[in-house]
Design an enzyme around this catalytic site. Sequence first.
Site, mmCIF file in Angstrom:
data_model
loop_
_atom_site.group_PDB
_atom_site.id
_atom_site.type_symbol
_atom_site.label_atom_id
_atom_site.label_comp_id
_atom_site.label_asym_id
_atom_site.label_seq_id
_atom_site.Cartn_x
_atom_site.Cartn_y
_atom_site.Cartn_z
ATOM 1 N N LYS A 6 -15.617 53.252 18.957
ATOM 2 C CA LYS A 6 -15.817 54.474 18.613
ATOM 3 C C LYS A 6 -15.473 54.921 17.153
ATOM 4 O O LYS A 6 -16.224 55.449 16.488
ATOM 5 C CB LYS A 6 -15.210 55.676 19.664
ATOM 6 C CG LYS A 6 -15.579 56.948 19.444
ATOM 7 C CD LYS A 6 -15.475 57.821 20.407
ATOM 8 C CE LYS A 6 -13.859 57.655 20.668
ATOM 9 N NZ LYS A 6 -13.011 58.880 20.284
ATOM 10 N N ARG B 53 -13.653 68.294 24.209
ATOM 11 C CA ARG B 53 -13.217 67.272 25.290
ATOM 12 C C ARG B 53 -13.107 68.024 26.665
ATOM 13 O O ARG B 53 -12.773 67.295 27.789
ATOM 14 C CB ARG B 53 -11.768 66.905 24.996
ATOM 15 C CG ARG B 53 -11.470 65.636 25.115
ATOM 16 C CD ARG B 53 -10.394 65.023 24.207
ATOM 17 N NE ARG B 53 -9.714 63.794 24.374
ATOM 18 C CZ ARG B 53 -9.398 63.064 23.374
ATOM 19 N NH1 ARG B 53 -9.395 63.305 22.252
ATOM 20 N NH2 ARG B 53 -8.631 62.116 23.787
ATOM 21 N N ARG C 55 -6.020 42.276 23.847
ATOM 22 C CA ARG C 55 -5.252 42.738 22.737
ATOM 23 C C ARG C 55 -3.967 43.109 22.812
ATOM 24 O O ARG C 55 -3.055 43.146 22.046
ATOM 25 C CB ARG C 55 -6.127 43.913 22.340
ATOM 26 C CG ARG C 55 -6.072 44.264 20.806
ATOM 27 C CD ARG C 55 -6.608 45.736 20.406
ATOM 28 N NE ARG C 55 -7.761 45.852 20.469
ATOM 29 C CZ ARG C 55 -8.687 46.969 20.320
ATOM 30 N NH1 ARG C 55 -8.070 48.224 20.296
ATOM 31 N NH2 ARG C 55 -9.918 47.014 20.332
ATOM 32 N N ARG D 243 2.198 44.314 23.425
ATOM 33 C CA ARG D 243 2.204 45.778 24.018
ATOM 34 C C ARG D 243 2.587 45.681 25.713
ATOM 35 O O ARG D 243 1.550 45.856 26.213
ATOM 36 C CB ARG D 243 1.272 46.447 23.457
ATOM 37 C CG ARG D 243 1.256 46.816 22.068
ATOM 38 C CD ARG D 243 0.556 48.201 21.688
ATOM 39 N NE ARG D 243 -0.611 48.381 22.204
ATOM 40 C CZ ARG D 243 -1.770 48.649 21.484
ATOM 41 N NH1 ARG D 243 -1.847 48.481 20.287
ATOM 42 N NH2 ARG D 243 -2.981 48.697 21.950
ATOM 43 N N ARG E 42 -6.517 54.971 31.631
ATOM 44 C CA ARG E 42 -7.081 55.741 30.471
ATOM 45 C C ARG E 42 -8.316 55.839 30.288
ATOM 46 O O ARG E 42 -9.141 56.756 30.164
ATOM 47 C CB ARG E 42 -6.491 55.143 29.243
ATOM 48 C CG ARG E 42 -5.031 55.309 28.662
ATOM 49 C CD ARG E 42 -4.824 54.828 27.468
ATOM 50 N NE ARG E 42 -3.479 54.681 27.112
ATOM 51 C CZ ARG E 42 -2.834 53.294 26.796
ATOM 52 N NH1 ARG E 42 -3.584 52.438 26.814
ATOM 53 N NH2 ARG E 42 -1.564 53.274 26.816
HETATM 54 P P1 AMP Z 1 -7.382 60.720 20.561
HETATM 55 O O1 AMP Z 1 -6.717 59.911 19.419
HETATM 56 O O2 AMP Z 1 -8.680 61.416 20.435
HETATM 57 O O3 AMP Z 1 -7.060 60.087 21.853
HETATM 58 O O4 AMP Z 1 -6.270 62.053 20.583
HETATM 59 C C1 AMP Z 1 -4.939 61.682 20.724
HETATM 60 C C2 AMP Z 1 -4.153 63.042 21.418
HETATM 61 O O5 AMP Z 1 -4.419 64.005 20.692
HETATM 62 C C3 AMP Z 1 -4.906 63.023 22.740
HETATM 63 O O6 AMP Z 1 -4.274 62.447 23.713
HETATM 64 C C4 AMP Z 1 -4.578 64.633 23.082
HETATM 65 O O7 AMP Z 1 -3.080 64.727 23.256
HETATM 66 C C5 AMP Z 1 -4.778 65.198 21.659
HETATM 67 N N1 AMP Z 1 -6.037 65.561 21.575
HETATM 68 C C6 AMP Z 1 -7.149 65.052 20.678
HETATM 69 N N2 AMP Z 1 -8.259 65.663 20.733
HETATM 70 C C7 AMP Z 1 -8.040 66.901 21.804
HETATM 71 C C8 AMP Z 1 -8.940 67.626 22.022
HETATM 72 N N3 AMP Z 1 -10.240 68.016 21.782
HETATM 73 N N4 AMP Z 1 -8.367 68.579 22.993
HETATM 74 C C9 AMP Z 1 -7.076 68.529 23.489
HETATM 75 N N5 AMP Z 1 -6.239 67.423 22.859
HETATM 76 C C10 AMP Z 1 -6.653 66.571 22.101
#
Ligand code: AMP
Length: 200
Positions: free
Chosen positions: A19, A94, A133, A139, A150
Site C-alpha cells: 500500500k 480507520r 521477509r 525478526r 495483524r
Molecule cells: P500505520 O503505519 O498506519 O499502521 O499506523 C501505525 C500506528 O499509528 C497504528 O498502529 C496506530 O497506533 C496509529 N494510527 C495510525 N493511523 C491511525 C488512525 N487513523 N486512527 C488511530 N490510530 C492510528
Amino acid sequence: MTNTAAIRLLIVGAPGAGKGTQATGLAEAYGIPAISTGDIFRANIKNGTELGKRVQEITAQGQLVPDSLTNDLIADRLTEDDVAPGFLLDGYPRTVGQVEFLTELLARDDAKLDAVVKLETDTDAVVQRLLKRAEEQGRVDDTEDVIRHRQEVYQAETARVIDAYAEQGVVVEVDGMGTVDEVAQRILDGLKARGLEPRK
Ligand code: AMP
C-alpha cells in the site's frame, strides 16, 4: 479545501499489500500529497513532540490512537496549502467515528472522497511473503500467529470503513496481487473509469 476540482482519495490495503508504495506512485500521478496518519505519528514520536509523547505507548502496543486526537490532527493537516489540488489519505479513516468526522469535515466544503481504492489481496499469500521477509530480516517476534493476527485486525477494521464508503458508492476494488507496476496500472484504470484522470 474549497477547490471543487480537487481529487480526494483514500487507499486501503492489508499490511504487506504494498500500500505504501502504491500510495506514493498514486499521489505523484495525481499531483496530490499522500497523507499517512501512521507516518505523522511516527515523525512526532521521533521528534519527541507533545503529540509524540501522547501516542508513543498507544502505537507501541498496536492500539488505535483515540478518534478525537486523530481527527483533530487530520482536520489541521487538511487546512494546509498543499492540499488545494486534493489529497490521498493512507491509514485514515480507520474507524466508523473517523469516517463520520471526515465526511462532515468535507461536507462543509460540499466535498466528499472521490474514491476509496481497496487493494484486494490473498491473505495466505501475503502472510507467506511477510513470514519470509521476517525470516530474512531476523525478526523473530514476527511469527505466523502475530502476522496473521495483524491481518485479522486489518480485516475487521477495514470492513467497517469500507461498508461506510460503499454506502457513498465510492469504493474501487483493485486486485492487489502482482508486480508494483501491474497493480499501479489497475489502480489508474479503476480511477479513470470513474472519470478521475491523473494530472501527470
Ligand atoms: P500505520 O503505519 O498506519 O499502521 O499506523 C501505525 C500506528 O499509528 C497504528 O498502529 C496506530 O497506533 C496509529 N494510527 C495510525 N493511523 C491511525 C488512525 N487513523 N486512527 C488511530 N490510530 C492510528
